[in-house]
Design an enzyme around this catalytic site. Structure first.
Site, PDB file in Angstrom:
ATOM      1  CG  ASP D  16       4.403  -8.179  -0.662  1.00  0.00           C
ATOM      2  OD1 ASP D  16       5.845  -8.094   0.078  1.00  0.00           O
ATOM      3  OD2 ASP D  16       3.686  -8.435  -0.304  1.00  0.00           O
ATOM      4  NE  ARG D  96      -5.757  -3.696  -8.196  1.00  0.00           N
ATOM      5  CZ  ARG D  96      -4.217  -3.490  -8.043  1.00  0.00           C
ATOM      6  NH1 ARG D  96      -3.545  -3.020  -8.553  1.00  0.00           N
ATOM      7  NH2 ARG D  96      -4.032  -3.977  -6.864  1.00  0.00           N
ATOM      8  CG  ASP D 125      -6.898  -4.962  -5.665  1.00  0.00           C
ATOM      9  OD1 ASP D 125      -7.631  -5.071  -6.333  1.00  0.00           O
ATOM     10  OD2 ASP D 125      -6.035  -4.843  -4.937  1.00  0.00           O
ATOM     11  CB  SER D 179      -2.129  -3.129   2.759  1.00  0.00           C
ATOM     12  OG  SER D 179      -2.049  -3.217   1.923  1.00  0.00           O
TER      13      SER D 179
END
Lengths: 405, 405, 405, 405
Positions: D16, D96, D125, D179
């Site tokens: 990705d 994050r 996110d 995921s």
């Protein structure tokens, strides 16, 4: 651009929303329903009818919402002694959910699939209108022209009006340099000289109140009668909610009460300065705290106080029609069951002074509170144990050498 | 009855604590150390020395604590915009922990094993003194004569004084019918006619301020300079903390500012009515909110507001010397790093009006807030997505048929 | 010593409260009414009748309160996901207000002017009993023998029993070294080896559950059906509240679920160590959070979570019968209107694992949440504006050079 | 579309972000800087270098951030016993802000004017990355390809990769249907079968832990040593923060600890289901509460508990780099000064059981807590007054006929 068949517009009859009306017809090629509400802003609403008709509107709603506004929005909010950021009485914020509700009701009645309003993309009002609309009719389309069109300066707006033959009314008085909004709870001023936070607001800006300087030299006394936290009578005379607020605005404004000049934090992220006149609301806040002071349990009062900032934030941010506001309201309303009685106030040149409060539901016990002999109503010796055990955790900590700092 | 060798007494020099002094000597057959503090109550403290000496006291402490009081107690409290039950500025509450601290310091210096005070068993002050004392010296003995003795009426007290040749001073002025307490932050009144919550307070009760009616017809403007949330200068002139407060008391009192009449909830469980004069504090609260309004982040301000009632409750209840107050203070103090700048206020007949605020640390951004063209500083289109996602949970709920009420 | 005519005693039938019964008769020379409740503690209550009769008691109340206990106390508490200090499920705390209520009801029925209980002066239970009693009957006298008498050691107690011919039952099993309390929600252990916080609790202390080690190697699955936040059926079979809890205790205890070993903070000011077995409650907490996770609005859930510690503290401290608990409860109960559906749980050797949840009132929207194409249910572009405006205040601050630390 | 000169991409080296890398080069015709971080996700980061080079990237950052991650983010968060919505340990949320910080640091070092990431427009996110970025560099441009491009299905993505010769690695193992996201604190699973909230998660989904069923039949005991609230040693052996967490992940995972299956509320407004493995974090939460239970003052602990939901919400919503999070952190950190000592835990088939805790800073006082004679350390008579005054407001209310319901 979304396809729209029919849109309900919050229409004041003024230039801006008249331009929006035309722009909606042109841009979306859709039918427009106008909705004009009397919320006590002090301007005639009926003239909006002819203007709308002149632009070809077939479905025109003109509602007197003053009683509903005060009864179902202002009064419930004041039950919580609601103040945003320590100062602001939320006069604009509390009117928006009612307008949102009516817009959606009218959309449902007229089969409209969209609503529109004249709020800008920088302010809180767009949020308040739209959150309400989405909550009450989740599939509704929202058209916010100020976020979409290119008429971003006054000149372009005037040009557009001229080009489309939208009449621009010339008041005798000069156009105010301020952006204003009014309803039965308050009138607000933004923009102009206020954009400099150091500049003093101008005396001639204010519309609803005399200055303390110009208020009478004689104080005015009033008595407010409360039932379940709401004012039901003034000076012994029963009044409807809107009449109560109109009366307090009058007597408050006459005595120079309720002016405010603040810098506040908008939900969309910037600080802005606003000036507000809230004569009746300022009196109501003081009165409500006073009647609660003798009728509410201490811990209930403190719990309410601890939740108030959250509740105020919800209203300010536009979440009136949210489940969390409803949930908080249930608790607040429940707390008001015994908030009954009378408060006596002295109004004098900007001051609201509590001079008396009484209630059949008073929890004030003169026998216990007295500095005189209380005939055994209270055993002072109880206090020693009370203090000792409240101190125990700190004594243990100190005994073990724990320092506070 | 506990065995006591030496006791430090919070001694005002007045009749009550003089009786206590004698009573301690007689009842506990122990040495008494007196401690008299100037907290700005406006009475001479030095005369207490001769009185104590006359009763055989050998260790006499007379301290001017005004600067410490304002710097380490009043100012930190005002950083939080602290108000108890929506109205009370905690003038009495905030002085008690300093007295408790000094009593314990003196006990440690003089080898005393006990402290004593003249607070009654019904009030908050006993709690504030004693929680502080226990927290700072866990093994200390506390003697609270009003909870122990039988001199519960004024007559018995006078008899005791007469019998022990304690001089009763006759002021020119009539004995006040009120129970009063004063320090640099405020003067308080309880008892007398105030025990009837419906009775209006009497004009001649007030000592520090003129009434708004008697205040000058001309407004007074002042500029307060802030550094880290504290006032460091007035009208450009640097001042020490106590000088700041004394100055504001003067100018506030002259302008009829800071009177309050409330019914409050005591920690020991009853409601009581109090009247307070807090001229300087009333100005400070308004000014501090104003400087924060341009320098504090929105969420920091809201977090502070949500914790303020808890913080106020801690101080009111006597938990200044507790780890949770210290913990909250650290957060509050940390928030004040950029609370710098100048606030301009107009004082007029009881009103404190903010007319300007400026700061090098201002977060107010006129370019973004403006109603005029902002040259792209803010993209109005962002608001649509902002509102849509804020509404999403409510749209989903409504789509699933969930009703709000 | 207060004059007492008739006292209602919370009477277990055990040695301690039998001694109290006799001591009350002797000390206060008053009539004693006994009240023995089946709260699901797992011991017969009927034998208390003969014992009371043998001591001359004429009015004997023996009540099965199990359904009321779970329906009106345990279930309401679990609606709030109540946990004290992050761990404790309040098994003891929640039973006390029901006992207080019955003591007062019986006092009113029998014309008694006092109540008495066997809780010590160091614990929370005295507070819970007495706050409830005072709230429900403000003039009641409370006799707490452990705070009054001199039978403070086990020897003296035994001597007193022997002297007054109070039978001391010899169970086959050895006297437990722990102070225990049990009801349908839990069994608690204090004292003994637990007074050393470093010492591991002993396996043979536990009464209601097998250890995880001894639990079956095969998992047990159960389905809990919720209505308005309460469990109304298990595995599809409708059950009364007490039956639900009894069932969950059985299946939980069999699977080694619900043991806890903590040090907690008592309301009276000290830390104490307790061990608790709460098999059913542990399952209920997990299940309730799971059903709420799909049926509750986010902000309602977060508001509940933010108030839960306060609510837990109120129950722990004994304020069930207070207006602030009632006020909070109204909000909590209102939030549960759509908390309906089924939760599927896997129980295995001490673990409670949520494996499924479904509801007709679910707010989970697979179309929007999906990682796959959502056919336009959610417009990802909205997120950009959402983030931009959430960041605006921080961008402005950073632009002005404001540092975070 | 914004003009971009150089963009820093959070680059994993996977398909990705490799497609994003290419897409950025093509779409914005700009230079791309890659940043790949080892946060303990358990995959090699070095291979990302060759891949980036192959696509022409000249500035490549590959950082081992494990120690910084645990020391400055995970540990501070655990000081607050942080749990989101009663269950979630915030494993993704807490990583994050560190990535956001490094992206901005690298942007500053390389003179980049934009950052980019591979988070979708539906999730949390994107918010966490971008709020951090905007807070730390307010003028930065953010490119979120998933919100911009049309490669919204896996097929289109694969076509794009094929067309641009981006290598698609074929692992021996089948592509996970989930995921996933991993770092030293946890691994998360979303999507696939989990989108049905009633479907049980599959055993072969989990990567880090054995099931309780497959965990050893023998318990493992560990001792955690705390200093200022952080673990500094395990079983007496000093370890760095990242080593502590890696060790606990190992021993926790081996014992079947730390699996979670929940439905949570995303900041962007929808509910989503996630499964999480947090072996070390689950142990840390239990251990930290245990060490606090003996070292923290009660009211400090309760204040922390009452603020924890807010703090958790801030982290979940992406406001780590906000002044309000920093402000709360200062309070939390200050509370940990005496959170020192050792906790002993038993790990067994999914269970984390506290079996002992000790500390030189313990506030547990066995002399006072004891059920045995305490030699006068605690005066039980104090409790009577304590209860009486706590009940006073309720007694007054009841005396005046006030009902609770």
């Amino acid at each position: 651009m979304a396809e729209v068949n029919k849109v309900v517009l919050a229409y004041s009859g003024g230039l801006d929303t008249s331009v929006i009306l035309k722009w909606l017809q042109e841009t979306y090629n859709c039918e427009v329903v106008t909705f004009t509400a009397d919320l006590g802003q002090g301007e005639e609403v009926e003239p909006a009818r002819a203007k709308a008709q002149a632009m070809g509107v077939k479905e025109i709603y003109i509602d007197d919402l003053r009683e509903e506004f005060v009864r179902d929005f202002v009064f419930p909010m004041f039950r919580a002694n609601t103040v945003y950021e320590g100062e602001y009485l939320l006069g604009t914020s509390i009117a928006r959910p009612l307008i949102a509700k009516r817009l959606i009701e009218i959309a449902n009645e007229t089969g409209a699939d969209a609503i529109s309003h004249g709020a800008t993309g920088k302010g809180n009002d767009q949020v308040r209108f739209e959150l309400g609309a989405y909550a009450l009719k989740p599939g509704v389309k929202v058209i916010a022209p100020w976020r979409e069109w290119d008429l971003l300066s006054r000149e372009k707006l005037m040009d557009y009006a001229a080009k489309h033959e939208i009449p621009i009314e010339r008041h005798g008085k000069k156009k105010s340099p301020y952006s204003m909004d009014a309803n039965l709870l308050h009138i607000s001023y933004e923009g102009g000289v206020l954009e400099d936070t150091w500049a003093e607001h101008e005396e001639d800006m204010w519309r609803w109140s005399v200055s303390p300087e110009n208020a009478p030299d004689q104080a005015t006394y009033i008595e407010l009668s409360y039932q379940n936290g709401d004012i039901v009578a003034i000076d012994g005379k029963e009044m409807s909610p809107a009449t109560v607020l109109a009366y307090l605005n009058k007597v408050g404004g006459d005595n120079g009460i309720g002016r405010l000049d603040i810098v506040e934090n908008r939900f969309v992220g910037m600080k802005s300065r606003g000036c507000y006149e809230t004569p009746g609301g300022t009196i109501m806040l003081k009165g409500h705290r006073a009647i609660e002071s003798i009728t509410l349990d201490r811990e209930v009062a403190h719990l309410k106080d601890s939740l108030m900032p959250k509740y105020a934030e919800l209203i300010y941010n536009g979440f009136w029609w949210s489940p969390e506001r409803v949930m908080l309201q249930q608790m607040i309303d429940a707390s008001q069951a015994q908030v009954n009685g009378v408060v006596r106030l002295k109004l004098y040149k900007g001051n609201v002074v509590v001079v008396g409060r009484k209630s059949d539901d008073s929890l004030f016990d003169a026998n216990i509170a007295t500095f005189e002999d209380d005939a055994g109503a209270y055993d002072q010796a109880d206090a020693a144990g009370f203090i000792k055990l409240n101190a125990l955790r700190m004594r243990i900590a100190a005994n073990k050498g724990r320092k506070l700092l």
